[in-house]
Design a protein around this motif. Structure first.
Motif, short mmCIF file in Angstrom:
data_model
loop_
_atom_site.label_atom_id
_atom_site.label_comp_id
_atom_site.label_asym_id
_atom_site.label_seq_id
_atom_site.Cartn_x
_atom_site.Cartn_y
_atom_site.Cartn_z
N ASP A 76 36.62 19.82 44.99
CA ASP A 76 36.79 19.27 46.33
C ASP A 76 37.30 17.83 46.23
O ASP A 76 36.57 16.88 46.48
CB ASP A 76 35.48 19.31 47.12
CG ASP A 76 35.69 19.02 48.61
OD1 ASP A 76 36.84 18.80 49.03
OD2 ASP A 76 34.69 19.03 49.35
N LYS A 79 36.75 14.82 48.93
CA LYS A 79 35.49 14.10 49.16
C LYS A 79 35.62 12.62 48.88
O LYS A 79 34.86 11.83 49.41
CB LYS A 79 34.38 14.68 48.28
CG LYS A 79 33.76 15.92 48.83
CD LYS A 79 32.56 16.31 47.99
CE LYS A 79 31.90 17.54 48.58
NZ LYS A 79 30.80 17.99 47.76
N ARG A 80 36.55 12.26 48.05
CA ARG A 80 36.74 10.85 47.71
C ARG A 80 38.07 10.39 48.29
O ARG A 80 39.13 10.89 47.93
CB ARG A 80 36.74 10.67 46.20
CG ARG A 80 35.39 11.02 45.60
CD ARG A 80 35.26 10.58 44.20
NE ARG A 80 35.63 9.17 44.09
CZ ARG A 80 35.74 8.54 42.95
NH1 ARG A 80 35.48 9.17 41.84
NH2 ARG A 80 36.09 7.28 42.90
N THR A 135 36.66 19.58 51.80
CA THR A 135 36.62 18.53 52.79
C THR A 135 37.96 18.38 53.52
O THR A 135 37.99 18.20 54.72
CB THR A 135 36.25 17.19 52.12
OG1 THR A 135 35.03 17.39 51.40
CG2 THR A 135 36.06 16.09 53.13
#
Length: 165
Positions: A76, A79-80, A135
């Motif tokens: 994912d 997410k950052r 995300t």
């Protein structure tokens, strides 16, 4: 082939050649298959958008117009907010980036299209698929990557930062 890059065609006059020069920003080639001229490391660089009727996986065949990097394959990466998934390169082997205005030009060309998979020039490295529960979708990751790349070049006030999905 795009008209602007037709100088590279080496058999234009051969009777057996069926060379179609694309002039418009988008050209429907077949039902559900669209050529999209994005520009990039050469002015006529293009991608193919495939969205046949009743398909769950609209796809971009990006060749080397955009290039998926290793972090795009993380479970994912969205997410950052500082994780790049795609790079916009003038030269892939030499990792030379495209100028910010060209990155914006590519994004503007891709923005109208939905996609959940990208197929690139190096299959094992650059084919990426959107997975349920991530995300960000792939389109959002392309935009996020464009913003990260432009910012890293020192252009923190570029127009790409006002772009949204």
């Amino acid at each position: 082939m795009t008209e602007v890059d037709s100088v590279w065609a080496n058999r234009k006059d051969a009777p057996s050649a069926t060379l179609k020069l694309l002039r418009d920003p988008t050209t429907d080639l077949l039902p559900g298959l669209t050529a999209v001229i994005c520009g990039g490391h050469f002015p006529g660089s293009m991608v193919l958008h495939s969205a046949p009727p009743n398909t769950a996986l609209p796809t971009l065949f990006v060749a080397d117009t955009i290039f998926a990097v290793a972090s795009a394959r993380n479970p994912d990466p969205g997410k950052r907010p500082d994780t790049i998934s795609y790079q916009f390169l003038w030269s892939i082997p030499n990792m030379i980036p495209l100028p910010p205005d060209t990155v914006m030009q590519i994004w503007k060309a891709l923005k109208p299209f939905e996609f959940k998979a990208t197929y690139g020039v190096m299959a094992k490295i650059s084919n990426v698929f959107e997975k349920p529960g991530q995300t960000l979708g792939l389109k959002a990751r392309v935009l996020q990557s464009a913003k990260i790349a432009v910012k890293a070049m020192g252009y923190s006030d570029h127009g790409i930062f006002t772009e949204e999905l």
